[in-house]
Each structure stands twice: as C-alpha cells, then as structure tokens.
Design a protein around this motif. Structure first.
Motif, PDB file in Angstrom:
ATOM      1  N   ALA A 127      24.499  34.691 -11.907  1.00  0.00           N
ATOM      2  CA  ALA A 127      23.997  34.820 -13.286  1.00  0.00           C
ATOM      3  C   ALA A 127      23.785  33.443 -13.900  1.00  0.00           C
ATOM      4  O   ALA A 127      22.778  33.214 -14.586  1.00  0.00           O
ATOM      5  N   ASP A 128      24.705  32.529 -13.642  1.00  0.00           N
ATOM      6  CA  ASP A 128      24.565  31.154 -14.165  1.00  0.00           C
ATOM      7  C   ASP A 128      23.287  30.510 -13.656  1.00  0.00           C
ATOM      8  O   ASP A 128      22.545  29.873 -14.400  1.00  0.00           O
ATOM      9  N   HIS A 129      23.043  30.686 -12.362  1.00  0.00           N
ATOM     10  CA  HIS A 129      21.849  30.081 -11.761  1.00  0.00           C
ATOM     11  C   HIS A 129      20.577  30.688 -12.344  1.00  0.00           C
ATOM     12  O   HIS A 129      19.638  29.965 -12.695  1.00  0.00           O
ATOM     13  N   ILE A 130      20.573  32.017 -12.433  1.00  0.00           N
ATOM     14  CA  ILE A 130      19.361  32.709 -12.894  1.00  0.00           C
ATOM     15  C   ILE A 130      19.013  32.294 -14.328  1.00  0.00           C
ATOM     16  O   ILE A 130      17.848  32.170 -14.679  1.00  0.00           O
ATOM     17  N   HIS A 131      20.053  32.062 -15.128  1.00  0.00           N
ATOM     18  CA  HIS A 131      19.795  31.688 -16.524  1.00  0.00           C
ATOM     19  C   HIS A 131      19.559  30.190 -16.715  1.00  0.00           C
ATOM     20  O   HIS A 131      19.243  29.769 -17.833  1.00  0.00           O
ATOM     21  N   SER A 132      19.718  29.421 -15.651  1.00  0.00           N
ATOM     22  CA  SER A 132      19.539  27.978 -15.829  1.00  0.00           C
ATOM     23  C   SER A 132      18.063  27.608 -15.710  1.00  0.00           C
ATOM     24  O   SER A 132      17.324  28.197 -14.912  1.00  0.00           O
ATOM     25  N   TRP A 133      17.657  26.625 -16.488  1.00  0.00           N
ATOM     26  CA  TRP A 133      16.250  26.206 -16.517  1.00  0.00           C
ATOM     27  C   TRP A 133      15.806  25.612 -15.200  1.00  0.00           C
ATOM     28  O   TRP A 133      14.676  25.785 -14.773  1.00  0.00           O
ATOM     29  N   ARG A 134      16.713  24.879 -14.563  1.00  0.00           N
ATOM     30  CA  ARG A 134      16.305  24.219 -13.305  1.00  0.00           C
ATOM     31  C   ARG A 134      15.936  25.241 -12.235  1.00  0.00           C
ATOM     32  O   ARG A 134      15.001  25.031 -11.470  1.00  0.00           O
ATOM     33  N   PHE A 135      16.687  26.361 -12.215  1.00  0.00           N
ATOM     34  CA  PHE A 135      16.367  27.393 -11.229  1.00  0.00           C
ATOM     35  C   PHE A 135      15.028  28.031 -11.569  1.00  0.00           C
ATOM     36  O   PHE A 135      14.198  28.266 -10.678  1.00  0.00           O
ATOM     37  N   ILE A 136      14.829  28.303 -12.857  1.00  0.00           N
ATOM     38  CA  ILE A 136      13.577  28.953 -13.275  1.00  0.00           C
ATOM     39  C   ILE A 136      12.389  28.047 -12.919  1.00  0.00           C
ATOM     40  O   ILE A 136      11.377  28.509 -12.377  1.00  0.00           O
ATOM     41  N   VAL A 137      12.539  26.747 -13.204  1.00  0.00           N
ATOM     42  CA  VAL A 137      11.445  25.804 -12.922  1.00  0.00           C
ATOM     43  C   VAL A 137      11.162  25.758 -11.418  1.00  0.00           C
ATOM     44  O   VAL A 137       9.999  25.860 -10.990  1.00  0.00           O
ATOM     45  N   LEU A 138      12.218  25.644 -10.621  1.00  0.00           N
ATOM     46  CA  LEU A 138      12.026  25.591  -9.162  1.00  0.00           C
ATOM     47  C   LEU A 138      11.453  26.894  -8.622  1.00  0.00           C
ATOM     48  O   LEU A 138      10.587  26.893  -7.743  1.00  0.00           O
ATOM     49  N   PHE A 139      11.943  27.980  -9.158  1.00  0.00           N
ATOM     50  CA  PHE A 139      11.458  29.304  -8.746  1.00  0.00           C
ATOM     51  C   PHE A 139       9.956  29.416  -9.013  1.00  0.00           C
ATOM     52  O   PHE A 139       9.186  29.800  -8.127  1.00  0.00           O
ATOM     53  N   VAL A 140       9.567  29.058 -10.215  1.00  0.00           N
ATOM     54  CA  VAL A 140       8.142  29.138 -10.589  1.00  0.00           C
ATOM     55  C   VAL A 140       7.322  28.209  -9.693  1.00  0.00           C
ATOM     56  O   VAL A 140       6.240  28.587  -9.209  1.00  0.00           O
ATOM     57  N   LEU A 141       7.855  27.031  -9.445  1.00  0.00           N
ATOM     58  CA  LEU A 141       7.144  26.048  -8.608  1.00  0.00           C
ATOM     59  C   LEU A 141       6.897  26.599  -7.202  1.00  0.00           C
ATOM     60  O   LEU A 141       5.771  26.549  -6.693  1.00  0.00           O
ATOM     61  N   ILE A 142       7.940  27.147  -6.612  1.00  0.00           N
ATOM     62  CA  ILE A 142       7.820  27.673  -5.242  1.00  0.00           C
ATOM     63  C   ILE A 142       6.909  28.894  -5.207  1.00  0.00           C
ATOM     64  O   ILE A 142       6.042  29.016  -4.342  1.00  0.00           O
ATOM     65  N   VAL A 143       7.073  29.780  -6.175  1.00  0.00           N
ATOM     66  CA  VAL A 143       6.243  30.997  -6.192  1.00  0.00           C
ATOM     67  C   VAL A 143       4.773  30.634  -6.386  1.00  0.00           C
ATOM     68  O   VAL A 143       3.899  31.156  -5.687  1.00  0.00           O
ATOM     69  N   LEU A 144       4.501  29.706  -7.309  1.00  0.00           N
ATOM     70  CA  LEU A 144       3.108  29.320  -7.553  1.00  0.00           C
ATOM     71  C   LEU A 144       2.501  28.658  -6.316  1.00  0.00           C
ATOM     72  O   LEU A 144       1.359  28.948  -5.958  1.00  0.00           O
ATOM     73  N   THR A 145       3.275  27.793  -5.686  1.00  0.00           N
ATOM     74  CA  THR A 145       2.788  27.135  -4.472  1.00  0.00           C
ATOM     75  C   THR A 145       2.452  28.175  -3.414  1.00  0.00           C
ATOM     76  O   THR A 145       1.393  28.128  -2.777  1.00  0.00           O
ATOM     77  N   PHE A 146       3.365  29.105  -3.257  1.00  0.00           N
ATOM     78  CA  PHE A 146       3.189  30.136  -2.237  1.00  0.00           C
ATOM     79  C   PHE A 146       1.956  31.003  -2.524  1.00  0.00           C
ATOM     80  O   PHE A 146       1.128  31.237  -1.648  1.00  0.00           O
TER      81      PHE A 146
ATOM     82  N   THR B  77      24.417  31.006  -4.251  1.00  0.00           N
ATOM     83  CA  THR B  77      23.147  30.269  -4.174  1.00  0.00           C
ATOM     84  C   THR B  77      22.345  30.711  -2.951  1.00  0.00           C
ATOM     85  O   THR B  77      21.121  30.867  -3.034  1.00  0.00           O
ATOM     86  N   LEU B  78      23.053  30.906  -1.842  1.00  0.00           N
ATOM     87  CA  LEU B  78      22.340  31.350  -0.639  1.00  0.00           C
ATOM     88  C   LEU B  78      21.720  32.733  -0.841  1.00  0.00           C
ATOM     89  O   LEU B  78      20.618  32.989  -0.352  1.00  0.00           O
ATOM     90  N   ILE B  79      22.430  33.599  -1.545  1.00  0.00           N
ATOM     91  CA  ILE B  79      21.881  34.945  -1.820  1.00  0.00           C
ATOM     92  C   ILE B  79      20.590  34.809  -2.629  1.00  0.00           C
ATOM     93  O   ILE B  79      19.571  35.437  -2.326  1.00  0.00           O
ATOM     94  N   LEU B  80      20.638  33.966  -3.648  1.00  0.00           N
ATOM     95  CA  LEU B  80      19.449  33.771  -4.489  1.00  0.00           C
ATOM     96  C   LEU B  80      18.274  33.223  -3.682  1.00  0.00           C
ATOM     97  O   LEU B  80      17.144  33.700  -3.801  1.00  0.00           O
ATOM     98  N   VAL B  81      18.574  32.226  -2.864  1.00  0.00           N
ATOM     99  CA  VAL B  81      17.512  31.610  -2.050  1.00  0.00           C
ATOM    100  C   VAL B  81      16.964  32.636  -1.059  1.00  0.00           C
ATOM    101  O   VAL B  81      15.741  32.716  -0.854  1.00  0.00           O
ATOM    102  N   SER B  82      17.861  33.422  -0.461  1.00  0.00           N
ATOM    103  CA  SER B  82      17.418  34.442   0.495  1.00  0.00           C
ATOM    104  C   SER B  82      16.505  35.451  -0.182  1.00  0.00           C
ATOM    105  O   SER B  82      15.446  35.807   0.357  1.00  0.00           O
TER     106      SER B  82
END
Lengths: 176, 269
Positions: A127-146, B77-82
């Motif tokens: 939950a901490d990761h999902i709500h953090s901006w850095r994860f959201i930014v990286l997620f968007v970056l990877i998804v957009l690239t893909f 973190t690994l779960i999220l990445v997976s």
C-alpha cells in the motif's frame, strides 16, 4: 457482540429445534449450547428478538448477559498465548521453511502469529508503494514505453503483413 | 515478419518484443534500463528512512520478528513488480491477438513467461542491492546515489573499463593462434558477465530469439551440420541457465548480506 442467554432448563436439547430459524436471521455468527446456557455471537444486537423467540417457544429466560468486544479484547484474543518478549530481536522460523515444510510443532501459536504479521506487513508495504509518487511515476513510464513500443511494432508488422499482389511471391510465402 | 530468411520470423509475439527499427530499441533493452531504476527507487530507503523517521522503533515494538520486516519489504516490492510485468505481457498478448488475429504458439508463451521471470529476477537483484545499501548507509540520498552509481558503472563504464584493460593487457591478435584468440574471447566474455546487466541481456536475447544458439564464440567445426532453425524452449533455457543462476546467486548474496547486517544492528539508538 456476544450474548449469553441463561434459561431455567436442566439440559437443553442439542441442536435446538428452531436453530435453523435463528440462523436464518443472518446475523448470528455462532451458537453454542452448554447445559442451561446458550452462547450467541452476532454481528448486531439481537437480544430483544432472541428473548422474545425463546419466551414464545416456552423457555423460561432467567438471565441475559451481553458483551461487546473492545480493541483491547481483540488484541488480547489475537495474541493470546503468544510471548511478545523481545520478538523484535528474534529471528522467525523462516519464510521458506514455513511455506514449504510442515512445522515440527503444529500446536505452536507463534507460527500463526508470525505468518499473519508478515502478510500484514507485506500488505502495508504494498500500500505504501502504490500510494507513493515515485512508484506511480515509474509505473506510468514503463506502461507508456511498453504501449508505445507495442503500438509501433503492431503498426509496422501490419504494414509488412499485407499479402503481395503478385502470385509468385504469394506462393513463395506459402511454400516456405 | 516478411523476411522469410530470418529463422525467428514465425514467432510474431516474440517479434513484438524484439524487433528493432532504426529509432527504437527493443523492449527488453528498455527493461534492462528501466528495471534497475524500478528496483533501486523502490528499495533505496527501505530501512534507513524508517529509522530516520523513528517508525522503525515503533514497528519493532509490535510483536513482529525482525527479519519479517526485511522480508516483507522485499516480497511486497517483488509482488508489485511481478504484477506490473505480467499485466503488461498479458496486455501485449491480448493486444497482439486483437490486432493481428494470429494464434500464439505455446513455445512463444513459455519464452515470454521466462522473459518476465528473468526480468522480475533482474529487478529483484537491484532491489536487494538497494535494500542492502539502505541498511548499510544512514541517509536515504546516499544509498540512492550509491545504488545509481553502481548501476551506471555496470551498465556504461564497466564495458569501457574491460575494453581498456583488454587493449592494454592482451597481446596483438596477429601473433596469436586461433585457440589463444578463442581463449581470450572467452575470458573477456567471462569478465563482462560479472555485470548483472550483461547477464540479463544474454538471457533475454537468447530466450526471445530462438535462433540464438550460443552466447560465446563458435568454431567452424561446431557450426558444421547445424540447421538454421529455431531452438526448442528447453535448449534455449539450458543455454541461459548459467546467467539465470548468476542473477539468482547475486540476488541471494545481496539479500543475505543485508539480512546479516540488519539482524545484528542496534536499531533502538
């Protein structure tokens, strides 16, 4: 909520003849008959309804005890029989061992506690990761690239996928 | 796909991940750049920020084992990445099916799943390294910069360094026999494979391109009689098994080191 119903009865029949009727209310989680008492566990206060039903069925109700569980009780119940002394400095039995091998002491309550605590912490970290901006930014970056790559490739492949106009090339493609 | 001389042309979905145009590198190259960033950014402050904010003491005041904290940070973190990688691949597969209408070969699915597994493993390595740094270094910024420095070194500077060393140390190839040149090539490749990014690139290239038969120099004797056809999945997996083992081993070493330091550290002060 726990409701204890005391009845003036030597030994209540087990199961109660109207047990299904009570369970059909949908709020009773658990019902235990012991001697002249019945213990109900319910999600809401149904004391009045219960007493009414029992009186209507001919039972003599001589006492009712109600108990609501507070946070303290829940904590006590959850961690009862578990030693909490210096747990933070201890090592667990091992994630892999617990996951793949049977415990040598199945009755050990600490096993259950450690597993629960671990997965609670995993959920909290996720939950901490999902709500953090850095994860959201990286997620968007990877998804957009893909997505960009996939779209680009699909369009390129579609262009090349066109069947050639000349039959010779067409048969050449089929023969390969 | 139109190029019938390419032995991989029958694998449409692998082509989606590996085909290169003039301006666009393939997807696995993007992952080899972005994967470490993902791992580092999700792990560089795993422990030291908890300690600096004072939440580590509060967390450890609960009846929670100390190693569960570290494990939960790694596993979550690994779960999220997976989930991220698997979703992307499923999206790609579904999109490919819709756009082209071409059936997916089982071998393609296996290869793509293996690629996803290796990508997760690769991110896992950088994650365990960044967690190790977050345990060893007090400041989150220091651990982030150190992790990025290590990543940059292995991705960019390591190859340059090896090239420099090879040019300085290696004798002139004109005076070497074929066996000696092959032995030196093998040595250079072994040195390059110290880098996790090299291991990842080797593994993904072999898995996503079934025509790749070897990751080192091949003699003419070995090539004699070879049919230019794609390898079965099992054979490709056997070729990349050392790379996979290397990635697993480096991940385990980093995590074990972090575990050892964290379990013996005084966290209350």
């Amino acid at each position: 909520m726990a409701i204890l119903l005391l009845l003036h009865w030597a030994m209540l029949p087990q199961p109660l003849p109207f047990e299904e009727e009570l369970l059909a209310w949908g709020v009773i989680n658990k019902m235990e008959v012991a001697g002249d008492t019945i213990h109900f566990s319910s999600s809401s206060d149904i004391t009045a309804r219960l007493v009414k039903v029992f009186v209507e069925k001919g039972f003599e109700v001589i006492g009712v005890q109600r108990k609501e569980y507070g946070l303290e009780d829940i904590y006590q119940k959850y961690f009862e029989n578990n030693s909490t002394e210096a747990t933070a400095n201890e090592k667990s039995d091992g994630f892999i061992k617990k996951s793949f091998f049977k415990s040598g002491n199945p009755g050990k309550a600490v096993q259950h506690k450690a597993k629960s605590a671990f997965w609670v912490m995993v959920s909290k970290e996720m939950a901490d990761h999902i709500h953090s901006w850095r994860f959201i930014v990286l997620f968007v970056l990877i998804v957009l690239t893909f997505l960009h790559l996939c779209m680009y490739r699909s369009v390129t492949l579609n262009r090349r996928w066109v069947i050639p106009a000349t039959p010779i090339i067409f048969f050449y493609t089929l023969n390969y | 796909m139109g190029n019938t001389s390419d032995p991989d042309h029958i694998f449409l979905y692998l082509k989606l991940l590996t085909a290169t145009e003039n301006s666009m590198p393939p997807f696995h190259v993007f992952v080899s750049f972005l994967g470490p960033l993902l791992g580092i950014s999700l792990g560089f402050d795993a422990v030291n920020s908890e300690k600096n904010n004072g939440t580590l003491i509060r967390l450890m005041a609960q009846p929670v084992y100390r190693d569960n904290l570290l494990l939960s940070k790694f596993v979550s973190t690994l779960i999220l990445v997976s989930v991220l990688f698997i979703s992307l691949v499923l999206l790609m597969t579904g999109g490919g099916l819709l756009i082209t209408g071409v059936r997916m070969e089982p071998q393609e699915l296996l290869r793509i799943m293996a690629f996803v597994g290796i990508s997760i493993l690769y991110v896992g390595f950088w994650l365990s390294l960044s967690i190790l740094l977050s345990i060893g270094l007090r400041q989150a910024a220091t651990s982030a910069l150190t992790a990025i420095g290590i990543w940059l070194f292995f991705t960019v500077f390591y190859q340059i360094l090896i090239n420099l060393v090879v040019r300085a140390v290696l004798p002139d190839p004109d005076f070497l026999s074929a066996e000696q040149i092959a032995a030196y090539n093998e040595l250079i490749l072994t040195l390059l494979r110290v880098s996790p990014s090299q291991l990842y690139t080797d593994a993904t290239t072999t898995l996503l391109m079934p025509s790749v038969r070897s990751l080192g120099p091949v003699t003419m004797e070995q090539m004699a009689g070879a049919i230019p056809a794609p390898l079965p999945f099992k054979e490709s997996l056997m070729i990349v098994w050392p790379q996979v083992s290397g990635l697993v081993a480096s991940t385990v070493v980093c995590f074990a080191l972090g575990y050892y330091i964290f379990m013996r550290r005084e966290i209350r002060s």
